[in-house]
Structures are given as structure tokens and as C-alpha cells.
Design an enzyme around this catalytic site. Sequence first.
Site, mmCIF file in Angstrom:
data_model
loop_
_atom_site.group_PDB
_atom_site.id
_atom_site.type_symbol
_atom_site.label_atom_id
_atom_site.label_comp_id
_atom_site.label_asym_id
_atom_site.label_seq_id
_atom_site.Cartn_x
_atom_site.Cartn_y
_atom_site.Cartn_z
ATOM 1 N N TYR A 114 25.292 51.792 79.540
ATOM 2 C CA TYR A 114 26.746 51.581 79.598
ATOM 3 C C TYR A 114 27.396 52.609 80.526
ATOM 4 C CZ TYR A 114 31.521 51.702 77.548
ATOM 5 O OH TYR A 114 32.872 51.702 77.338
ATOM 6 N N LEU A 120 34.279 55.261 63.775
ATOM 7 C CA LEU A 120 35.370 55.099 62.814
ATOM 8 C C LEU A 120 35.254 53.779 62.041
ATOM 9 C CD1 LEU A 120 38.110 56.960 62.525
ATOM 10 C CD2 LEU A 120 39.101 54.721 62.908
HETATM 11 N N1 UDP Z 1 27.786 58.272 64.644
HETATM 12 C C1 UDP Z 1 27.366 58.586 63.354
HETATM 13 N N2 UDP Z 1 27.358 57.582 62.426
HETATM 14 C C2 UDP Z 1 27.737 56.316 62.696
HETATM 15 C C3 UDP Z 1 28.179 56.013 64.002
HETATM 16 C C4 UDP Z 1 28.195 57.022 64.974
HETATM 17 O O1 UDP Z 1 27.004 59.723 63.052
HETATM 18 O O2 UDP Z 1 27.714 55.470 61.798
HETATM 19 C C5 UDP Z 1 27.840 59.346 65.669
HETATM 20 C C6 UDP Z 1 27.173 59.041 67.003
HETATM 21 O O3 UDP Z 1 25.796 59.367 66.985
HETATM 22 C C7 UDP Z 1 27.962 59.951 67.939
HETATM 23 C C8 UDP Z 1 29.373 59.926 67.340
HETATM 24 O O4 UDP Z 1 29.211 59.525 65.991
HETATM 25 O O5 UDP Z 1 27.473 61.262 67.855
HETATM 26 C C9 UDP Z 1 30.353 58.997 68.025
HETATM 27 O O6 UDP Z 1 29.730 57.754 68.148
HETATM 28 P P1 UDP Z 1 30.471 56.427 68.631
HETATM 29 O O7 UDP Z 1 29.492 55.330 68.524
HETATM 30 O O8 UDP Z 1 31.765 56.258 67.921
HETATM 31 O O9 UDP Z 1 30.823 56.613 70.161
HETATM 32 P P2 UDP Z 1 30.557 57.687 71.304
HETATM 33 O O10 UDP Z 1 31.608 58.738 71.166
HETATM 34 O O11 UDP Z 1 29.177 58.265 71.115
HETATM 35 O O12 UDP Z 1 30.684 56.906 72.561
#
Ligand code: UDP
Length: 337
Positions: free
Chosen positions: A146, A193
Site C-alpha cells: 500500500y 479503532l
Molecule cells: N493494531 C493492533 N490491534 C488491532 C489493529 C491494529 O494492535 O486490532 C496495531 C497495528 O499493528 C499498528 C497500529 O495498531 O501498530 C495501528 O494500526 P492500523 O491498522 O490502525 O493502521 P496503521 O497506523 O498501522 O496504518
Amino acid sequence: MALVGCGGFIGSHLLSAILERTQWRVFGVDLDSYRIQEHLSNDRFEFVCADLSEPSVVKRIAQYPVVVNLAAICTPSRYMAEAATVIRSNYDHPARLADACAKSGSWLIHFSTSEIYGKTSAESGLLDEDSTEITLGPVPASRWSYATAKLLTERYLFALENLCWTVVRPFNFVGPYMDFMPGVDGEGIPRVLANFSTALVRGETMKLVNGGLAKRSFTSVHDAVDFMFCLFRNGDQGIGQAFNIGNPDNELTIAELAGKMRSIYAGIKGVGVETVPQPVAVSGEEYYGKGYEDSLRRMPSVAKAERLLGFKAATPLEVVLKESLSWFVDHYQIAAE
Ligand code: UDP
């Protein structure tokens, strides 16, 4: 103006604000319209159910003087499972739109991502639009499919002669209508979230990927909409620029986020926090599949948006988390039972 991706999370908020705050006519394109049902009968809004793979749609969009492109596949689990589709959606389609806008003279406002900053470390400082070095992981780590496609699109806009462009890099926008509830109105793993909200509503455990040590700074989608109005008003300052849109005051670890959401949820339901399941740690590959890597800190420099456009995100984390979680509970409660 044309709004591509008008039915998505950010697009639906932007569309509502444009129709409420202005008298503009909007030509909207999306594959999905469930978030924007209330606007379909508005005579200042024309909706076409399509994506940018259709040349006739691209041609129509580029007839508008201002084109905002929010269309993207941005579901993290798909970056690994469907990397080729993710790349087509995030490079081929926007590049075609950019070609058409360069030809017609439209101003293209393209939504990129803070993910283009790549594999940042826990010690990374402020991420600056024009000077931060970028490291994306190795090719087999398809988490970066992505980000690579989005970055190539940015480079293409930058390189294209005669294109009038602005790039927006969102830093973890959150708010009502963000993503989906898996198994109800979408499949795969949504962003954090929506994932944590789903777990809370279903009485399941929130999963902390690699212990939840990564940090993010979350930004209200309402601030993002306000940024867009600053940009519309000050177009001459914004053309040929990339802008981070984020809120550095709202930084925390994902484990801290889970803790806050747990107590906000207990408050909404009027129950003791000890009755809400504790989060558990899981490994990234176990959770998302092979090829998952992470950015450990994503902290925006927001000086450029303030200097050129007079914009600064203002919504505190507690406010946006309460709003988002209350909305999620109301919207999905029945589906979860
Ligand atoms: N994450 C997590 N649990 C979840 C989903 C995401 O711990 O159920 C973590 C993920 O590994 C990352 C962060 O939360 O470190 C943010 O993930 P997200 O998918 O929201 O988007 P990103 O900021 O990585 O693009």
C-alpha cells in the site's frame, strides 16, 4: 467539484460539510453509498456508482475544475492478502486520473497516507513532508504494498508536467463511520479503532499486535474536514505541496489506546471497567498473516499546514475517542447481538 470516494469514511464527512457549508455542486463517485444515503436526493449532488477503472468516468471527473481523490483500498489485512489489487487501486487508478487532470487543467487534491513514511523506528522524530528519509521494508514484506503504491503515486504527481496538484497525508484519522464491523458491513481486519470498538461491542478481547508498543497520533475526521476548507480558501498556497494532517498532541501507544477505550466503553455502558475484557498480546504475523511489519512511531510535523494555510488540528484525543466509540456502539449494537 468532483469528489472521488465520496461514500467512504473521510469522503462522507467531507461531502456533508460541503453540502451544508457551501452552495457548491458536487459530482460524487464511489462504489458504495451506504454512508451518504441522506444526500442522494440533494439536487446539488450527482452520484455515480463506479471506480476509476472506467475511462468514461475518469473523463467526466476531469471536467471539474477541482477534483478531490479519496478512493483507495486501505484495509490493512488486504495489503498482504491482495497486494496486486491494492497496488492497482493505489497507483494505476490515481495515475490515470492525474493524467486526465493534467490534460484538462483541473486542480487534483490527492489523498495519500502517512504510511508512505514507511518503517519508522520507535526513536523516529517528527516526520517532515519535504525532508524525512523514507525506508519501506523488503519486497516479501507485503505490508508495504500500500505504502509503495501511494508513494509512487505521489512521485508521479510531482513529476507530471502541467499538473496542478496538492497531496494530503492523513495521520490516523478517526471518527464516526470509520471502516466497518467485520462480518457485518465489511470483511478482513479494519484499522485499529474499528477493531477495538468491534471487540468491545462483542465482549471479546482487544488484540495488541506485538504487545501494542507502536505509537500513533490520532486525528479527528472533523479536523481533517476543516483542513480541506482551509485548503479550498488558500489554494494558491497549497498547490504543488504535500501536507501532513495530524495531531501531535494526541500521541499514545496502542496499548494505552486499548486502556483508554476500555474505560470509555465501561463509562458508555455504565459498568465497572473490570467487567470489560483485558486486551491480550498477539504477534503481527499471527494476526495479519505473513509479510506484516510495522511502523513503530508516526509523529507528524504539522508546521507547514499552519504556516501556509493557517490550519492546526484542535480536537483532543478523549473527545474524538468518546464520539467515535459512542457512535460505534449505537450504530452496531444490534448487529453485534
Ligand atoms: N493494531 C493492533 N490491534 C488491532 C489493529 C491494529 O494492535 O486490532 C496495531 C497495528 O499493528 C499498528 C497500529 O495498531 O501498530 C495501528 O494500526 P492500523 O491498522 O490502525 O493502521 P496503521 O497506523 O498501522 O496504518
